[in-house]
Design a protein around this motif. Structure first.
Motif, short mmCIF file in Angstrom:
data_model
loop_
_atom_site.label_atom_id
_atom_site.label_comp_id
_atom_site.label_asym_id
_atom_site.label_seq_id
_atom_site.Cartn_x
_atom_site.Cartn_y
_atom_site.Cartn_z
N ILE A 31 0.85 -1.20 0.00
CA ILE A 31 0.00 0.00 0.00
C ILE A 31 0.88 1.25 0.00
N ALA A 32 0.49 2.27 -0.76
CA ALA A 32 1.25 3.53 -0.85
C ALA A 32 2.69 3.21 -1.24
N VAL A 33 2.80 2.55 -2.39
CA VAL A 33 4.08 1.97 -2.83
C VAL A 33 5.13 3.04 -3.17
N GLY A 36 8.56 2.49 -4.87
CA GLY A 36 8.76 1.04 -4.77
C GLY A 36 9.86 0.58 -3.82
N ASP A 37 10.34 1.48 -2.97
CA ASP A 37 11.46 1.07 -2.09
C ASP A 37 11.12 -0.13 -1.21
N PHE A 38 9.88 -0.16 -0.69
CA PHE A 38 9.59 -1.26 0.25
C PHE A 38 9.42 -2.59 -0.48
N ILE A 55 0.05 -0.31 -4.90
CA ILE A 55 -0.92 0.74 -5.24
C ILE A 55 -0.48 2.07 -4.63
N ASP A 56 -0.81 3.14 -5.33
CA ASP A 56 -0.53 4.48 -4.80
C ASP A 56 -1.51 5.46 -5.43
N ILE A 57 -1.79 6.51 -4.68
CA ILE A 57 -2.74 7.52 -5.18
C ILE A 57 -2.06 8.48 -6.17
N SER A 58 -0.70 8.48 -6.15
CA SER A 58 0.03 9.42 -7.01
C SER A 58 0.56 8.75 -8.28
N LYS A 60 2.49 10.06 -10.47
CA LYS A 60 3.90 10.41 -10.71
C LYS A 60 4.83 9.37 -10.05
N ASP A 61 4.54 9.05 -8.77
CA ASP A 61 5.38 8.06 -8.08
C ASP A 61 5.30 6.70 -8.76
N LEU A 62 4.08 6.36 -9.21
CA LEU A 62 3.90 5.04 -9.84
C LEU A 62 4.73 4.92 -11.12
N MET A 79 -4.53 3.93 -7.21
CA MET A 79 -5.70 3.59 -6.39
C MET A 79 -5.61 4.29 -5.05
N ASN A 80 -6.78 4.62 -4.49
CA ASN A 80 -6.83 5.20 -3.16
C ASN A 80 -6.90 4.07 -2.13
N ALA A 81 -6.00 4.09 -1.18
CA ALA A 81 -5.97 3.01 -0.18
C ALA A 81 -7.21 3.02 0.72
N GLU A 82 -7.98 4.11 0.66
CA GLU A 82 -9.20 4.15 1.48
C GLU A 82 -10.32 3.32 0.88
N MET A 96 2.81 -1.94 4.28
CA MET A 96 2.84 -0.49 4.07
C MET A 96 4.06 0.08 4.81
N ALA A 97 4.83 0.93 4.14
CA ALA A 97 6.01 1.50 4.79
C ALA A 97 6.02 3.01 4.68
N TYR A 98 6.36 3.64 5.78
CA TYR A 98 6.57 5.09 5.85
C TYR A 98 5.39 5.90 5.34
N SER A 99 4.19 5.38 5.49
CA SER A 99 3.05 6.10 4.90
C SER A 99 1.94 6.44 5.88
N LEU A 100 1.97 5.89 7.08
CA LEU A 100 0.90 6.22 8.05
C LEU A 100 0.74 7.73 8.16
N HIS A 101 1.88 8.44 8.25
CA HIS A 101 1.81 9.88 8.48
C HIS A 101 1.46 10.66 7.21
N HIS A 102 1.23 9.93 6.10
CA HIS A 102 0.80 10.59 4.85
C HIS A 102 -0.71 10.43 4.63
N LEU A 103 -1.36 9.67 5.51
CA LEU A 103 -2.76 9.32 5.23
C LEU A 103 -3.73 10.32 5.84
C1 LIG Z 1 6.63 8.30 1.87
S1 LIG Z 1 5.76 7.77 0.52
C2 LIG Z 1 5.80 6.02 0.59
C3 LIG Z 1 7.06 5.40 0.25
C4 LIG Z 1 7.13 3.93 0.01
N1 LIG Z 1 6.14 3.14 0.69
C5 LIG Z 1 8.53 3.50 0.41
O1 LIG Z 1 8.68 2.64 1.26
O2 LIG Z 1 9.46 4.07 -0.12
C6 LIG Z 1 4.06 8.00 0.93
C7 LIG Z 1 3.13 7.62 -0.20
O3 LIG Z 1 1.78 7.58 0.28
C8 LIG Z 1 0.97 7.82 -0.85
N2 LIG Z 1 -0.43 8.03 -0.39
C9 LIG Z 1 -0.88 8.98 0.44
N3 LIG Z 1 -2.20 8.82 0.65
C10 LIG Z 1 -2.59 7.74 -0.06
C11 LIG Z 1 -3.84 7.08 -0.25
N4 LIG Z 1 -4.96 7.49 0.33
N5 LIG Z 1 -3.87 5.99 -1.06
C12 LIG Z 1 -2.74 5.55 -1.67
N6 LIG Z 1 -1.53 6.14 -1.54
C13 LIG Z 1 -1.46 7.23 -0.73
C14 LIG Z 1 1.65 9.01 -1.48
O4 LIG Z 1 1.25 9.23 -2.81
C15 LIG Z 1 3.13 8.60 -1.36
O5 LIG Z 1 3.59 7.95 -2.51
#
Ligand SMILES: C[S@@+](CC[C@H](N)C(=O)[O-])C[C@H]1O[C@@H](n2cnc3c(N)ncnc32)[C@H](O)[C@@H]1O
Length: 267
Positions: A31-33, A36-38, A55-58, A60-62, A79-82, A96-103
């Motif tokens: 989730i929130a790939v 692709g580091d994780f 999956i990722d909402i962005s 550009k990152d994908l 895709m939206n993880a919600e 899921m890695a490093y993304s809790l604080h992005h949600l």
């Molecule tokens: C720090 S990056 C994640 C990095 C990645 N998991 C890694 O280990 O390198 C946070 C990601 O969360 C994604 N994101 C934020 N909200 C999201 C959502 N609702 N659904 C899917 N992706 C989401 C952002 O687009 C961003 O790519």
């Protein structure tokens, strides 16, 4: 693992690696790939796996993840993880890695991750944190991250400062999982595979400080997009203080928590 820099060898990352190395990933959903580091890390550490879906909402990152995993068993989807577009119980592992604080809505995403996980499947969550025990170089990283998160938020992207450890633990404890284990380490497991591990293990490495200052300078350029002059000036000053802080104390990755648990088997 042989020949590791001292801090990394003592960091706790090896214990995390051993645990992940005991897991057969099967069909893995990340989730929130991001780029692709994780997935890359899981490919290196899991005992084995069949394939990955990221999956990722962005978009550009994908795009960068798509280039990175060309020809490999990795499917990437916007895709939206919600609201995951997958059936209940369809993945052996969900990560899921490093993304809790992005949600925006953490609870919704956690519910979706559990819904698509098969009974008996493995959930893996990795997140950086802070508590009262960080070294000055780690504090630099945490303060810099909070500053960047503030800029992102002002420019319309959800990004919170690094979570305190107890908040992450509370989120994990709230999930319907069995056999939960949490691994704490000052360096994340991916550092074990990083080609810059000797350089990066020194928080005062000139190259690392220069890299961090380049990031500050890039963020300072983004301030132009913020309309409110007072806020812009305040953030500009904080950026300058952070540059000095990097030079004085160095910069080091904050500690990470990696939680692993299983969805209860169906009776
Ligand atoms: C720090 S990056 C994640 C990095 C990645 N998991 C890694 O280990 O390198 C946070 C990601 O969360 C994604 N994101 C934020 N909200 C999201 C959502 N609702 N659904 C899917 N992706 C989401 C952002 O687009 C961003 O790519």
């Amino acid at each position: 693992m042989e020949n590791l820099p001292e801090r990394l060898a003592a960091s706790g990352a090896i214990e995390t690696r051993i645990k992940l190395g005991s897991i057969s990933g099967g069909k893995v959903l990340d989730i929130a790939v991001g780029s692709g580091d994780f997935i890359d890390t899981l490919m290196s550490v899991l005992k084995d796996y069949d394939c990955f879906v990221g999956i990722d909402i962005s978009r550009k990152d994908l795009e960068s993840a798509k280039k990175r995993f060309r020809g490999q068993p990795v499917k990437l989807m916007e895709m939206n993880a919600e609201s995951l577009e997958f059936r209940d119980n369809s993945f052996d592992t969900v990560s899921m890695a490093y993304s809790l604080h992005h949600l925006d809505r953490i609870e919704k995403v956690m519910a979706e991750m559990q819904r698509v996980l098969k009974p008996g499947g493995t959930l893996i969550i990795q997140e950086e944190f802070y508590d009262d025990e960080q070294a000055e170089a780690q504090k630099t990283n945490i303060l810099q991250h909070a500053w960047e998160a503030q800029i992102d938020s002002l420019l319309g992207e959800t990004h919170n400062k690094t979570f305190v450890k107890q908040r992450i633990v509370k989120i994990i404890r709230s999930l319907d999982l069995v056999g939960v284990e949490m691994f704490e380490s000052t360096h994340p497991v991916e550092c074990l595979f990083c080609e810059n591990k000797f350089r990066c293990d020194n928080p005062k490495s000139e190259e690392e400080i220069e890299r961090s200052i380049r990031e500050i300078n890039d963020n300072l350029k983004r301030l132009k997009k913020i309309d409110d002059l007072k806020i812009r000036i305040r953030l500009q000053r904080t950026g300058e203080v952070l540059r000095e802080r990097n030079r004085k104390y160095g910069n080091a990755h904050p500690p990470v928590l990696l939680a692993i648990g299983r969805k209860p088997p169906q009776l």
